[in-house]
Design an enzyme around this catalytic site. Structure first.
Site, PDB file in Angstrom:
ATOM      1  N   SER A 257      -7.803   1.057   3.341  1.00 32.91           N
ATOM      2  CA  SER A 257      -8.305   0.630   2.039  1.00 32.91           C
ATOM      3  C   SER A 257      -9.531  -0.260   2.216  1.00 32.91           C
ATOM      4  CB  SER A 257      -7.208  -0.172   1.337  1.00 32.91           C
ATOM      5  OG  SER A 257      -7.690  -0.761   0.156  1.00 32.91           O
ATOM      6  N   SER A 258     -10.280  -0.419   1.125  1.00 33.63           N
ATOM      7  CA  SER A 258     -11.375  -1.406   1.117  1.00 33.63           C
ATOM      8  C   SER A 258     -11.038  -2.609   0.247  1.00 33.63           C
ATOM      9  CB  SER A 258     -12.652  -0.768   0.557  1.00 33.63           C
ATOM     10  OG  SER A 258     -13.039   0.317   1.339  1.00 33.63           O
TER      11      SER A 258
ATOM     12  N   GLY B 217     -13.909  -0.895  -6.889  1.00 32.11           N
ATOM     13  CA  GLY B 217     -15.219  -0.354  -6.509  1.00 32.11           C
ATOM     14  C   GLY B 217     -15.209   0.478  -5.245  1.00 32.11           C
ATOM     15  N   GLY B 218     -14.019   0.893  -4.771  1.00 33.58           N
ATOM     16  CA  GLY B 218     -13.966   1.746  -3.585  1.00 33.58           C
ATOM     17  C   GLY B 218     -14.701   1.096  -2.427  1.00 33.58           C
TER      18      GLY B 218
ATOM     19  N   ARG C 196       0.839  -1.186   0.000  1.00 33.20           N
ATOM     20  CA  ARG C 196       0.000   0.000   0.000  1.00 33.20           C
ATOM     21  C   ARG C 196       0.884   1.249   0.000  1.00 33.20           C
ATOM     22  NH1 ARG C 196      -5.099   1.839  -1.091  1.00 33.20           N
ATOM     23  NH2 ARG C 196      -6.101   2.921   0.636  1.00 33.20           N
TER      24      ARG C 196
ATOM     25  N   ASN D  14      -6.233   4.639  -7.038  1.00 37.19           N
ATOM     26  CA  ASN D  14      -7.407   5.211  -6.384  1.00 37.19           C
ATOM     27  C   ASN D  14      -8.406   5.682  -7.446  1.00 37.19           C
ATOM     28  OD1 ASN D  14      -9.112   5.718  -4.326  1.00 37.19           O
ATOM     29  ND2 ASN D  14      -8.280   7.702  -3.797  1.00 37.19           N
TER      30      ASN D  14
ATOM     31  N   THR E 259      -9.742   0.914  -9.879  1.00 44.41           N
ATOM     32  CA  THR E 259      -8.829   0.027  -9.171  1.00 44.41           C
ATOM     33  C   THR E 259      -8.887  -1.198 -10.051  1.00 44.41           C
ATOM     34  OG1 THR E 259      -9.275   0.861  -6.950  1.00 44.41           O
ATOM     35  CG2 THR E 259      -8.678  -1.427  -7.065  1.00 44.41           C
TER      36      THR E 259
HETATM   37  O1  DON Z   1      -8.038   1.345  -1.449  1.00 40.29           O
HETATM   38  C1  DON Z   1      -9.207   1.609  -1.647  1.00 40.29           C
HETATM   39  O2  DON Z   1     -10.126   1.142  -1.016  1.00 40.29           O
HETATM   40  C2  DON Z   1      -9.546   2.536  -2.794  1.00 40.29           C
HETATM   41  N1  DON Z   1      -8.434   3.386  -3.073  1.00 40.29           N
HETATM   42  C3  DON Z   1      -9.927   1.700  -3.948  1.00 40.29           C
HETATM   43  C4  DON Z   1     -10.330   2.527  -5.113  1.00 40.29           C
HETATM   44  C5  DON Z   1     -11.208   1.820  -6.030  1.00 40.29           C
HETATM   45  O3  DON Z   1     -11.556   0.689  -5.868  1.00 40.29           O
HETATM   46  C6  DON Z   1     -11.694   2.631  -7.128  1.00 40.29           C
HETATM   47  N2  DON Z   1     -12.391   1.793  -8.033  1.00 40.29           N
HETATM   48  N3  DON Z   1     -13.264   1.467  -8.480  1.00 40.29           N
END
Ligand code: DON
Length: 565
Positions: free
Chosen positions: A446-447, A467-468, A100, A395, A375
């Site tokens: 993070s997720s 997907g954040g 990370r 991100n 992502t």
């Molecule tokens: O680490 C995380 O949870 C976010 N930075 C992930 C970002 C993400 O999945 C964007 N995408 N769809």
């Protein structure tokens, strides 16, 4: 009108109709005997399969895919970002690599606040200060050195070739790049690569990235050392200084990949192996599955209002805990054991009733906003018995859209994953507490949830998604689709999903995802609905251990590819 005179011709017509219906509706997973790679982009998947064919193991292939995606899928594939790798090896050892990004030494908790103390999302999402110190190159090289069998030169060369000789930009890739045309035009170095003199890139053109090829060659010849202690680090810091960034050479020389114990859980006999802090993914996934394990679902419950109500209520508790407790466990005390304990899950289970509990009654206050998308995840399994689940990211889509001049790669805007002001949502609408506040050298929460599922100690599913904030709930439902409802991997990644993250107190659902009846039933229980949106981009593998067969499925919501041999 067609008259069917004999029973034989009637039989043939029925057979024909059945077969054509089957052809129209069948979604069979890709099937292979010797290994499988599933990623969000076809050239990268092919690179991975070629490595497996050369006799490489899943780690060799994953590292090759990771570098290749940095070339062919610049929206999220990267060497300027970071991520997590979950490995279950042929000797039944599970481990995880944390590469990370981390906050630079000159960062501080108030860096994205204005003089009145208000959070300014513009600052955490754009410009040089939005970037954390990238971890991808260190992570991929560490994985290869410790768990791979091939040389860095062998696994990185396909990426170099793709960058140097170019690849054809298809409709989807050109459209994706052009969506950020306005942003790329803000930065000379980005404009040079991702626009045609400021204009949109045309579909079908050969996309050559010479600077990136040269950077990858430096990594090939000098290893990760060049990125963290050599010419690449110097160049990044020089550019950072020129543009108001805060990176220092020490940020790079002190960057370390951290090998961590995985988060281990279980669901009705299946073992779950996933990522721990600084990702919230594994803890939240296991916590949610622990709660859901207490319900008895039947096959017909799938996506019924009864089933969805239970998922939604469970997720409210899980995301409320996420906001309160989770952060980088090297800096704050994360109550991991409690959060993933079956006893704690039972307490949550006991508070779930037939009606929706308003989120504000589950924990503190606060308000939210919207989310963006980028992502990428890939899954690899080899014939030796190794399985790799890897999610990495910049991100936002194309990170902060800043290419490091002369080096040809994009920088992340991962600093937005910190909780810049406790109680203020980030771009995914996620809230956090002091546990996730900015501190020098700390890793932002993070997720990402790269996960491997075992049955009888053998890997049977490898899964993950971008997907954040929605990553965790999408992985959870895909696992349930297989473990609870017996779907094959193709159906499991395909069928509609929902999401709830405690706040905002609304159910996210997909276009054509829920029928009016189900929405009505859930509304009667007190649930509120946002606008439909697509959720997740799963890249999954299932393994039939009895017949030694690999099945792969790339989410049809995207344009990825599953390929085996
Ligand atoms: O680490 C995380 O949870 C976010 N930075 C992930 C970002 C993400 O999945 C964007 N995408 N769809």
């Amino acid at each position: 009108m067609l008259l069917l005179t004999s029973s034989k011709s009637r039989f043939h017509l029925i057979l024909f109709l059945c077969l054509s219906a089957n052809l129209l509706f069948a979604r069979n997973p890709i099937r292979a005997k010797h290994g499988m790679v599933v990623s969000a982009e076809k050239y990268a998947t092919k690179v991975g399969v070629n490595i497996l064919k050369m006799g490489g193991n899943a780690v060799d292939a994953a590292v090759a895919v990771g570098f290749a995606l940095a070339v062919t899928y610049p929206a999220a594939g990267n060497i300027g970002g970071g991520g997590f790798l979950v490995l279950y090896d042929k000797n039944k050892n599970a481990t995880t690599l944390d590469f990370r990004e981390k906050a630079p030494l000159k960062s501080h908790s108030k860096m994205f606040l204005d003089s009145l103390g208000n959070f300014v999302p513009e600052l955490s999402q754009n410009g040089w200060q939005s970037s954390g110190v990238p971890g991808t190159v260190a992570g991929l090289c560490y994985a290869l050195q410790k768990y791979g069998t091939m040389t860095l030169a062998e696994v990185i060369q396909p990426a170099i070739d793709l960058a140097e000789n170019g690849f054809l930009l298809d409709y989807h890739s050109s459209k994706s790049i052009n969506t950020s045309n306005k942003d790329f035009n803000k930065y000379e170095a980005s404009k040079k690569i991702f626009t045609e003199n400021g204009k949109e890139l045309t579909e079908g053109r050969l996309f050559i990235q010479t600077d990136l090829a040269n950077t990858l060659k430096l990594i090939r010849d000098n290893g990760a050392d060049d990125f963290y202690n050599g010419s690449i680090a110097s160049k990044i810091v020089e550019e950072s200084d020129r543009h108001g960034g805060i990176f220092s050479l020490e940020d790079f020389s002190s960057y370390k990949v951290i090998e961590r114990e995985p988060i281990i859980g279980s669901y009705k006999g299946y073992k779950i192996i996933s990522m721990g802090p600084p990702s919230s993914g594994g803890i939240c996934l296991v916590q949610a599955l622990n709660v859901l394990e207490n319900f008895n679902f039947t096959k017909n419950d799938w996506n019924s209002s009864n089933y969805l109500h239970k998922i939604i209520e469970t997720c409210k508790y899980v995301y409320a805990d996420r906001a309160e407790h989770l952060g980088d466990s090297d800096f704050v005390n994360v109550p991991v054991d409690k959060l993933i304990s079956k006893d704690y899950a039972k307490e949550i289970f006991n508070s779930i009733n037939e009606n929706a509990v308003p989120s504000k009654e589950i924990s503190s206050n606060i308000l939210l906003k919207k989310e963006s998308e980028e992502t990428t995840h890939f899954s690899v399994a080899d014939k030796f018995g190794n399985a790799v689940s890897l999610t990495y990211t910049l991100n936002s889509s194309y990170g902060n859209k800043i290419v490091v001049d002369g080096l040809g790669f994009l920088l992340n805007n991962e600093m937005d994953d910190f909780s810049s002001k406790p109680g203020e949502p980030n771009q995914y609408g996620l809230l956090g507490s002091y546990a996730n506040s900015i501190e020098p050298q700390k890793r932002m929460l993070s997720s990402m949830t790269p996960t491997i599922i075992l049955q009888d100690d053998k890997p049977i599913m490898i899964i993950g998604t971008p997907g954040g904030a929605t990553i965790i709930t999408q992985v959870m439902q895909t696992i349930l689709n297989v473990a609870e409802f017996g779907m094959d991997i193709e159906d499991a990644v395909f069928v509609p999903r929902i999401h709830h993250q405690w706040l905002p107190d609304e159910v996210y659902y997909e276009p054509f995802g829920l029928s009016d009846d189900v929405i009505k039933n859930l509304s009667q229980k007190g649930h509120k609905f946002g606008k439909p949106r697509r959720l997740g981009l799963m890249e999954g593998i299932s393994i039939d251990q009895s017949n030694k067969l690999f099945y792969g499925a790339s989410d049809p919501r995207g344009t990825g590819k599953a390929m085996g041999f």
